[in-house]
Design a protein around this motif. Sequence first.
Motif, PDB file in Angstrom:
ATOM      1  N   HIS A 152     -16.246   3.972 -43.897  1.00  0.00           N
ATOM      2  CA  HIS A 152     -17.011   4.018 -42.642  1.00  0.00           C
ATOM      3  C   HIS A 152     -17.471   5.452 -42.362  1.00  0.00           C
ATOM      4  CE1 HIS A 152     -13.066   5.480 -41.404  1.00  0.00           C
ATOM      5  NE2 HIS A 152     -13.627   6.001 -40.328  1.00  0.00           N
ATOM      6  N   HIS A 201     -16.083   7.958 -45.211  1.00  0.00           N
ATOM      7  CA  HIS A 201     -14.692   8.153 -45.620  1.00  0.00           C
ATOM      8  C   HIS A 201     -13.895   6.862 -45.471  1.00  0.00           C
ATOM      9  CE1 HIS A 201     -15.138   9.154 -41.342  1.00  0.00           C
ATOM     10  NE2 HIS A 201     -13.849   8.855 -41.156  1.00  0.00           N
ATOM     11  N   ASP A 223     -17.878   7.989 -38.828  1.00  0.00           N
ATOM     12  CA  ASP A 223     -17.431   7.953 -37.432  1.00  0.00           C
ATOM     13  C   ASP A 223     -18.665   7.931 -36.528  1.00  0.00           C
ATOM     14  OD1 ASP A 223     -14.865   7.977 -38.371  1.00  0.00           O
ATOM     15  OD2 ASP A 223     -14.405  10.036 -37.759  1.00  0.00           O
TER      16      ASP A 223
HETATM   17 FE   LIG Z   1     -13.001   7.857 -39.533  1.00  0.00          FE
END
Ligand SMILES: [Fe+2]
Length: 345
Positions: free
Chosen positions: A219, A276, A221
């Motif tokens: 994903h 990440h 952020d």
């Molecule tokens: Fe994250």
Amino acid sequence: MENKLVSSWWKNVQSLPENYKFPLDQRPGEPIDPLKHSTPIIDLTTHEDGGYAQPAILEQIIKASQDFGYFQVINHGISEKLLEETIGVLKEFFNMPAEEKAKYYYTGDPNSKCKLYTSSYNYQNEDKHCWRDTLAHHCHPLQDNLPFWPEKPTHYREVISAYSIETRKLITKILDVISEGLGLEKGYFGGELSKVQMLSANYYPPCPDPNLALGMHSHCDPNLLTILLQDSHVYGLQIFKNGKWIAVEPIPNAFVVIIGCQLQIISNDRLKSVIHRAVTNSKETRICVGNFVIPSSDCHIEPASELVKKTTNIAAYKSYQYKEFLHAYEIKHGDFEALLQSYKL
Ligand SMILES: [Fe+2]
Ligand SMILES: O=C(O)CCC(=O)C(=O)O
């Protein structure tokens, strides 16, 4: 309900349950050894007058945020003792008896202020589950949020209050360096852009078959900036770069700083939001404490006009309210490129 928490049952299983085995194309595989890769580590040591000991800090932070979308900071000024206490109290929380943790178990009520869940908010509808539990709550302004935090372990509120205050100061410092590096005024990221601060602590117990499982899906952020405190020596975080997964070396007492989607957009693509994920291991429990700086939901976001004027003169993204982005993220967060593309001009 509480028995779903992997922290409450992992000791009772010898092999990985079927609904934790990911299909071949999503399994972790061998990451690139971080030691064969130049990990960006930035020393934030300051002089007595508050200035940085290393004059090149600004360039280093901007370069790492451009090239990698993440970096680690050392000598950041937060005491080792507080970091150890933070990891310690969270370990204690997840090791409490299932009945105690059940009080915080997330039942799907979007208004709940302190959420303990396993795998994801979407556990009921998932095909495969991730090998982790998460405790999430807001931490700014402190006095408004503290009454909703866990009352046990007894020192939870004291330790996490101190941690939240110190990490907010550090985040402000890092955001000020980034704004200066981008040629924006000091405090540019203050106010509505960083109004919300959320703590999200992940607990990954030893996994019977780490090759088949995931701790957290790939994903980016969605917020502005994230700082992660990892257990001092347990590997788990990986970043995606040039088509490959690279393990992020856990450095004792360092923070991993992750550029969020909003910083990529506000910087008009100068800084990159990194993809990440987290993998598991069979030997040791890993804790990773995330501190997310998040815009208010009504906050208007767009590429910073001063920056656009000074550079290409062309804004790469349209303007929107943060809540719209978050909604789109929830629908297609697995597809980061498509998400950003949908905001491109
Ligand atoms: Fe994250
Ligand atoms: O556990 C980790 O290392 C990753 C945590 C993370 O990426 C997140 O909480 O968004």
